[in-house]
Enzyme design. Sequence first.
Site, mmCIF file in Angstrom:
data_model
loop_
_atom_site.group_PDB
_atom_site.id
_atom_site.type_symbol
_atom_site.label_atom_id
_atom_site.label_comp_id
_atom_site.label_asym_id
_atom_site.label_seq_id
_atom_site.Cartn_x
_atom_site.Cartn_y
_atom_site.Cartn_z
ATOM 1 N N GLU A 153 -4.422 -17.091 42.589
ATOM 2 C CA GLU A 153 -3.465 -18.169 42.309
ATOM 3 C C GLU A 153 -4.175 -19.511 42.100
ATOM 4 O OE1 GLU A 153 -0.501 -17.493 41.609
ATOM 5 O OE2 GLU A 153 0.177 -15.779 42.789
ATOM 6 N N HIS A 189 0.311 -21.266 49.707
ATOM 7 C CA HIS A 189 1.253 -20.300 49.138
ATOM 8 C C HIS A 189 1.368 -19.167 50.152
ATOM 9 C CE1 HIS A 189 3.063 -17.121 46.896
ATOM 10 N NE2 HIS A 189 1.942 -16.415 46.848
ATOM 11 N N HIS A 234 4.260 -15.832 51.893
ATOM 12 C CA HIS A 234 5.355 -14.905 51.603
ATOM 13 C C HIS A 234 6.330 -14.813 52.788
ATOM 14 C CE1 HIS A 234 2.376 -12.475 48.778
ATOM 15 N NE2 HIS A 234 2.662 -13.680 48.306
ATOM 16 N N HIS A 237 9.059 -13.898 45.265
ATOM 17 C CA HIS A 237 7.616 -13.815 45.496
ATOM 18 C C HIS A 237 7.187 -14.604 46.741
ATOM 19 C CE1 HIS A 237 3.257 -14.503 43.785
ATOM 20 N NE2 HIS A 237 3.269 -14.258 45.077
#
Length: 269
Positions: A119, A142, A144, A214
């Site tokens: 990413e 980032h 989840h 996501h």
Amino acid sequence: MKSILNNRPLLAEQINEIAEVAGYLWQKGWAERNGGNITVNITDVIDDEIKSLKPISEVIQIGKPLPHLKGCYFFCKGTNKRMRDLARRPMENGSVIRISDDCAGYVIIADNPVKPTSELPSHLSIHDYQISIGSGYKAVLHTHPIDLIALTHNQAFLEKDKLTYLLWSMIPETRAFCPKGLGIIPYKMPGSIELADATVEMLKEYDVVMWEKHGVCSVSENIMEAFDMVDTLSKSAQIYFTAKSMGFEPKGTSMKDMEELRIAFNLPK
Ligand code: 13P
Ligand code: ZN
């Protein structure tokens, strides 16, 4: 063991904070296998000796030129590396990169040639944008989170600011500590330039954005603050689900009470 962290307390402190947050992500259940990534702009704590270190990788292209990153250094989680491993051994599961002078690529300089997260286009595009506006934001996370991702599987929650108001209305802290709310980006290919561009666009309005089905992407001055915003939003989602599982639709703080809170805490509209 030879490490760039040796005798560099300021750099070591930053890396320790990243490792601490990586551990929280695993404990939260937000970091299955290699799920999620962290990058931190560490340019402020880079000395001349580090600047003169020889690259330990070829030049790797970013995929788009990012003109504000000239002379910048980042710690990046490695692609395919686990947060739970990063928590214990950050320099084996991540690496320090230096942006090339043409701002189109980078080299790895320490400690090991661990290839940065897939990413990276999103992360570096965000850092480039934050520098361009002088926000002082240094950390991009980032991750989840189960609860927040689950909400994006319902079309009704994808409407602009629907989730923001729902989550703000579950507990006052959420509005206070995530005052710009949650932006939603329709599903895009992980690691793509398209996702990177959409994320930067959305971060002009929000501090935390959801990548539909996501995960979330959060930006702040440091990695702990970036984590705290996601944690606060996740707490609100948990309150919502708990009420629902008790068999009722939670009422939520009224718009009037929320407006009073906004004024009292001097929060943005
Ligand atoms: P990386 O292992 O490349 O960081 O990818 C994890 C992830 O969450 C991709 O979206
Ligand atoms: Zn992901």
